[in-house]
Every structure is written in structure tokens, then in C-alpha cells.
Write a protein that holds these residues in place. Structure first.
Motif, PDB file in Angstrom:
ATOM      1  N   PHE A 195      46.915  36.349  41.439  1.00  0.00           N
ATOM      2  CA  PHE A 195      48.186  36.636  42.101  1.00  0.00           C
ATOM      3  C   PHE A 195      48.575  38.107  41.899  1.00  0.00           C
ATOM      4  O   PHE A 195      49.163  38.729  42.786  1.00  0.00           O
ATOM      5  N   GLU A 196      48.262  38.672  40.738  1.00  0.00           N
ATOM      6  CA  GLU A 196      48.553  40.081  40.500  1.00  0.00           C
ATOM      7  C   GLU A 196      47.831  40.962  41.515  1.00  0.00           C
ATOM      8  O   GLU A 196      48.445  41.830  42.154  1.00  0.00           O
ATOM      9  N   ILE A 197      46.518  40.760  41.653  1.00  0.00           N
ATOM     10  CA  ILE A 197      45.762  41.630  42.554  1.00  0.00           C
ATOM     11  C   ILE A 197      46.140  41.348  44.007  1.00  0.00           C
ATOM     12  O   ILE A 197      46.162  42.255  44.845  1.00  0.00           O
ATOM     13  N   GLY A 198      46.516  40.093  44.313  1.00  0.00           N
ATOM     14  CA  GLY A 198      47.020  39.795  45.656  1.00  0.00           C
ATOM     15  C   GLY A 198      48.302  40.552  45.948  1.00  0.00           C
ATOM     16  O   GLY A 198      48.490  41.095  47.041  1.00  0.00           O
ATOM     17  N   ALA A 199      49.198  40.607  44.962  1.00  0.00           N
ATOM     18  CA  ALA A 199      50.446  41.353  45.128  1.00  0.00           C
ATOM     19  C   ALA A 199      50.168  42.836  45.355  1.00  0.00           C
ATOM     20  O   ALA A 199      50.825  43.483  46.184  1.00  0.00           O
TER      21      ALA A 199
END
Length: 444
Positions: A195-199
Motif C-alpha cells: 500500500f505504501e508503494i501504491g500510494a
């Protein structure tokens, strides 16, 4: 344990991630060891001999450090092995891209574009097939794929400053789609990091959309980035995305929204691990205070941002999220804050000081800041000074297809209409109008 250095190169390209050789050399130098002493330390840790020549080959990247030796190097320097693994991935990517660049027969600018185009192409087309494991009776994605997405984002961000958004927005959007497909398949222990890298990819797409002038799309990407940042549990990323949303609102003239979002970003400060991200949210808080006419608060925020950007030992930021927030960047934002407060002469002096030292490799941003200098000079009643930066800013905007820069130049051209009797001013105003019409953004 050594203090972990800033994980981006310091050669003028403020977005470029540090490769493994430069990282190993800096870590060794911070410990005060020679290459022979480093070899001795590794030999003891591994229980097998490694020579000074091998350490030298790793630092020069004649050889890349294998996973076995990455573990021992990480132990030697007291840092997570993931930091070294990421730097190795950067080194591998640069080797591939350098081989492509060698095939170029054009001049320097052509080679640069082909090289950066290859970088963007790599990000768009080289998603690997990582082996799957079994979890709960269903196929799950190996967490190593997240490291690959980190490298792809580094590649796209590096290309953006020179190429501008037009060549990259599709590639970045495709990666968001790829990441979204993995959420149901990734193991639960790695879901937060995904989710971090998606954000971060969604935030980058918002940046590209803004620069293309598609502000509705930019807002949409930013909203998705904020949702995923909150889902990841990362206060650092959430604060950064809120800061970016405040920038978007400020650019669109949404004063109240810009101020509110900047204040929301600052509320995360105590939970933000990276001094550079803190510097970024403080400089935007300075802009928000200036919009409210609060000069004292604005100067306090920008001074705090300056101090944070000059921190000698920044905390680990595994995504180089605000690596651009250097002392030079904060200085150019100080100039913009002075302009918002109406102190045009001081703003102009600040722009002239910082732009004389601005890295040429940070090309697109140079155009934007020169355009803002043009507006300040026009408001100060200095047509020659306005033309000096305006002409160069327009050339860079045409080169990088930056709508933000053209929009800023249009604002300055509007101020300069009273000087149309001057042939050079009239020519500049016409050129800006033509550029806006060419890109479908003519005034209605």
C-alpha cells in the motif's frame, strides 16, 4: 552503527537514487575505515577471506555485491540489508541502461533523451515474473516484487525531471494498475508496504497530471494516494501526500483548501521519520501562512524547513520521498513566499541568488522557478528582468511540455501587457499565447 547517509546522489540530480558502489564507499568512509580495514572486518564476520581488491571492485561496481556479501556488509555497517539490496537493484538498472545509451549515435541532448527514454521504457515493460509461494491454499506474490516496484518508481522519477510528464504518465498509471492487482494476492505481512508503494505511485501520477494541466485527474490520483497512505499506516507518506494536495490547491487558487491541507500535514510532524519530508511539509506550511497574510508565521515555517533540509544525518527514507527538498529547493520556495507576501524586490533577489546555483540537470523545475521569477519581476515593474527569465522559462516549458510553467508565464504575460509597445515584450506575450493555444489551454 554508522549514520545512514542520504540515499540519493549529490551530483546535481536531486531525484537520482544512490547506486550500490557510491553507497558502500560513503558508508565505509563514515566509519573511518580504509578498504583494507573493511575487507578485514568482513572476513571476520563471514569466516572466509575477502580482499581489499574485492572491496574496491564493489565500490567501483566492476562487480555487484552478491546477496551473501550484502548480509555481511549490512551487519558491518549496522543497517538493514534491504537498503543494500535496493542500491544493488539501482546499479543493475543503470548497467542495462548504459548499454542502451552506448548505441546512441546522436549528440549529447539526444543521448540524454534516449537514455532517459530507455529508463522510462524499462519501468513500463520489465515487470518480472517472481516465483509464487503458497499461503492459505492460494497462490501469493513473493514480497520481493515490492522492491522491484520501488526501483521502477526511482526510474520514472529520475526520467521526469528531464523528459517532463508526457512520456511518463501512461507508464506510471500502468504500474498503479499492476500494484492494485496484487493487493488480494500479497501475503498479509507485506500488504502494508505494498500500500505504501501504491500510494507513492498514485502521488507521482497526480504530479504528472498536474504538470500536464489535467487537474481533475491530478486530484483523483492524490485522493487515491491519500487513501492508500492511510491504509499503509505510514504517517510519513500521509503527511507528504497531504502536503502535495495543498500544493495542488494553491496552484488552482483554492486558498482555503490549500491552507487546511497544509495544516493537516503539519499535524503529522511528530510521527514523520524523515527530516526531508518534515522540511517539505514546513515549506508548504510557509506558503499557506503567506496566503493567509501571516508573514511572521510564514518566515518561521520556511526557516524551520531550511534547517531541516540542512540536517547532516537524515533518517532512513527508503523511498527517497523528499530527496529534492534540499537547501536550494527551500531557498527557491522562500523566494516564492516573499512573492506571495508582496515583497517582490526581496523575492527577486532570492530567486537570482538560488537560480545562479540551480543544477541544470533539474531541468523542468528550473523552468518553473524561472517563470515564477518572471512574474515577480513583472509585478516589481521590471520588464527587462521579466524578459530575461521569461524567455528561458518558455524554452524549457516547450522542451518539457510543462503546463504549470506555461500557466505561470501566462500570468506574467498578463501583467506585462502595459509594456506591449516594447517589441521584445510584445513578442514574448505572443509566444506565450501561442504556446497555450498549441497545448489547448488558451484563455477563455
Amino acid at each position: 552503527m554508522v549514520t545512514l547517509p542520504l540515499l540519493t546522489s549529490q551530483d546535481g540530480d536531486m531525484h537520482r537514487p544512490m547506486s550500490i558502489g557510491a553507497l558502500l564507499r560513503r558508508l565505509r568512509e563514515e566509519t573511518g575505515r580504509s578498504q583494507s580495514e573493511q575487507a578485514d572486518d568482513l572476513s571476520v564476520r563471514a569466516g572466509r577471506a575477502v580482499t581489499r581488491n574485492e572491496v574496491s571492485r564493489w565500490e567501483s561496481e566492476k562487480r555487484l555485491v552478491t546477496p551473501y556479501w550484502q548480509q555481511h556488509c549490512a551487519s558491518s555497517f549496522g543497517i538493514p540489508v534491504e537498503v543494500l539490496a535496493r542500491a544493488v537493484a539501482v546499479g543493475k538498472a543503470r548497467r542495462r541502461l548504459a548499454r542502451r545509451a552506448e548505441d546512441s549515435s546522436g549528440g549529447d541532448s539526444v543521448e540524454r533523451r534516449e537514455f532517459m527514454g530507455a529508463l522510462a521504457g524499462l519501468a513500463a515493460s520489465s515487470l518480472p515474473n517472481f516465483p509464487s509461494s503458497r499461503s492459505g491454499g492460494r497462490a501469493s506474490v513473493d514480497p520481493e516484487i515490492i522492491d522491484h516496484f520501488v526501483s521502477l518508481r526511482d526510474a520514472l522519477v529520475s526520467a521526469d525531471s528531464l523528459l517532463g510528464p508526457g512520456d511518463l504518465v501512461r507508464s506510471a498509471g500502468e504500474q498503479v494498475g499492476n500494484i492494485a492487482k496484487l493487493y488480494e494476492r500479497i501475503e498479509s505481512g507485506s500488504r502494508g508496504r505494498l500500500f505504501e508503494i501504491g500510494a507513492l505511485f498514485a502521488e507521482f501520477c497526480g504530479w504528472l497530471a498536474d504538470d500536464l494541466g489535467d487537474f481533475d485527474a491530478g486530484k483523483g490520483w492524490s485522493s487515491r494516494a491519500l487513501e492508500w497512505a492511510h491504509s499503509s499506516g505510514s504517517a510519513t507518506i500521509a503527511a507528504y501526500v497531504l502536503m502535495r494536495m495543498s500544493q495542488q490547491a494553491q496552484f488552482l487558487g483554492e486558498r482555503a483548501r490549500a491552507i487546511t491541507l497544509a495544516e493537516a500535514s503539519i499535524r503529522y510532524e511528530a510521527q514523520v521519520s524523515s527530516p526531508q519530508v518534515c522540511a517539505a511539509i514546513h515549506q508548504q506550511a510557509a506558503h499557506a501562512s503567506a496566503l493567509d497574510g501571516h508573514e511572521h508565521a510564514a518566515m518561521n515555517y520556511i526557516d524551520r524547513a531550511q534547517a531541516l533540509s540542512e540536517a547532516a544525518a537524515p533518517a532512513l527514507d527508503p523511498y527517497s520521498l523528499a530527496s529534492y527538498c534540499t537547501p536550494s529547493y527551500v531557498s527557491v520556495q522562500r523566494a516564492a513566499v516573499y512573492g506571495t507576501l508582496g515583497n517582490h524586490e526581496r523575492a527577486l533577489a532570492e530567486y537570482d541568488h538560488v537560480m545562479s546555483q540551480w543544477p541544470r540537470s533539474f531541468h523542468r523545475e528550473r523552468g518553473l522557478h524561472l517563470a515564477r521569477r518572471t512574474t515577480v519581476a513583472a509585478r516589481a515593474g521590471l520588464p527587462e528582468a521579466a524578459l530575461e527569465s521569461g524567455v528561458e522559462a518558455l524554452r524549457i516549458a516547450q522542451d518539457t511540455r510543462s503546463h504549470r510553467t506555461v500557466r505561470e508565464l501566462a500570468a506574467s504575460a498578463k501583467i506585462m501587457r502595459s509594456w506591449k509597445a516594447h517589441p521584445s515584450v510584445d513578442e514574448f506575450i505572443r509566444a506565450v499565447r501561442n504556446e497555450r493555444e498549441l497545448n489547448g489551454h488558451a484563455e477563455r
